[in-house]
Design a protein around this motif. Sequence first.
Motif, PDB file in Angstrom:
ATOM      1  N   CYS A   1       0.621  -1.172  -0.006  1.00 22.32           N
ATOM      2  CA  CYS A   1      -0.073  -0.108  -0.166  1.00 22.32           C
ATOM      3  C   CYS A   1       0.886   1.333   0.090  1.00 22.32           C
ATOM      4  O   CYS A   1       2.098   1.414   0.465  1.00 22.32           O
ATOM      5  CB  CYS A   1      -0.966   0.093   1.243  1.00 22.32           C
ATOM      6  N   LYS A   2       0.109   2.258  -0.694  1.00 29.81           N
ATOM      7  CA  LYS A   2       1.233   3.609  -0.738  1.00 29.81           C
ATOM      8  C   LYS A   2       1.153   4.151   0.669  1.00 29.81           C
ATOM      9  O   LYS A   2       1.995   5.037   0.891  1.00 29.81           O
ATOM     10  CB  LYS A   2       0.389   4.617  -1.727  1.00 29.81           C
TER      11      LYS A   2
ATOM     12  N   ALA B   1       1.170   1.744   6.453  1.00 29.93           N
ATOM     13  CA  ALA B   1       0.685   0.167   6.492  1.00 29.93           C
ATOM     14  C   ALA B   1       1.822  -0.569   6.494  1.00 29.93           C
ATOM     15  O   ALA B   1       2.920  -0.383   5.972  1.00 29.93           O
ATOM     16  CB  ALA B   1      -0.296   0.142   5.156  1.00 29.93           C
ATOM     17  N   THR B   2       1.604  -1.920   7.162  1.00 32.25           N
ATOM     18  CA  THR B   2       2.596  -2.818   7.242  1.00 32.25           C
ATOM     19  C   THR B   2       2.403  -3.901   6.553  1.00 32.25           C
ATOM     20  O   THR B   2       3.290  -4.725   6.311  1.00 32.25           O
ATOM     21  CB  THR B   2       2.814  -3.127   8.769  1.00 32.25           C
ATOM     22  N   ASN B   3       1.136  -4.403   6.028  1.00 31.98           N
ATOM     23  CA  ASN B   3       0.893  -5.471   5.464  1.00 31.98           C
ATOM     24  C   ASN B   3       1.133  -5.189   4.121  1.00 31.98           C
ATOM     25  O   ASN B   3       0.985  -4.187   3.243  1.00 31.98           O
ATOM     26  CB  ASN B   3      -0.897  -5.583   5.381  1.00 31.98           C
TER      27      ASN B   3
END
Length: 325
Positions: free
Chosen positions: A9-10, A14-16
């Motif tokens: 993700c931009k 977000a870490t996923n």
Amino acid sequence: MRFKVRSECKNSNATNHSQWVETSVPPKGVPGTAAVGLSCVWHNLEYMLCMWHPGENASSDTNYSLFYWFDGLERHKECKNYSVSQGSFECAFKFTFPQAANRYPLISILIRDDSENIMPVCVTENPTTLVKPATPTIAKLSYVNNGIHLQWSESGTIPANCLSYEVRYHNGDLTTAQTIQVKFNSTSIPSVDPNSKYTFQVRAVPKVECYSSKFYSEWSDERSIGENPNSAFNFILIITIPLIVTVSTIILLVYLKRLKILILPPIPDPREILKRMFGEQNEDPQSCAKEDCMSGYDRLIKEEEIHSLILIETPESSNSEKEHR
């Protein structure tokens, strides 16, 4: 070549992220022609030696070439020191870093042929798993305080705190060697028998704190101290036994020669007998006849010789005889 792709993700918070998706581009060449059994050893942090075997479908005139690259080289380099022995290929190339370096880059090794029919093979190795120390050399071996002190050479290129050692020794009475672990390049063996001979060997082992290698160095040449108590006795036996055997052989030969004469006396030579017989007959006939005549005459004279016997009577004996009558 292998490729991996994943999405993120931009949003920086977000870490996923998605799972990796992998694809690869297979190399060109006929299957079964690539080099097999590739193994490399980094000798004493000085040079890398790689060995491999030809593929089962490779022709006998396949000319493999080895290229290597690691982070820090501007471009890949080719190994120049090739050798072939009993179908096994070898190549050695210089591979060094500053001694103060504590991290080593991964090394990539490519083996291929100029022909497109030969499939290339490429591997990437962590060089710290390939380290093999140099063989130590025992420099000092002496008696100290009823014990034995020994000291050996260090690597020179591998830091001293990155090596440990194994010492193997045995005395003349034991067939099984004892092995001890040593952290430095010297050690002492206490309470030894001064009348026994001790033999030592040393090898170096990389420490896991510095290298992940499982390669040990070769065992050093044997060094001994002390005298085997049986050595003097063995030396006397070595000198005495051949001397006894030699003297006994001479006596036996002389005895057998005399025994042979007694059992099998020498046979007269018939030629000598005939020579003596015919030699006597071939003498001068006149002289022989004359001698025979003289000897015959002498025998005749001796046979016909008359020995006269004279009897003398005394008057007394005659008177006594008359009276007796």
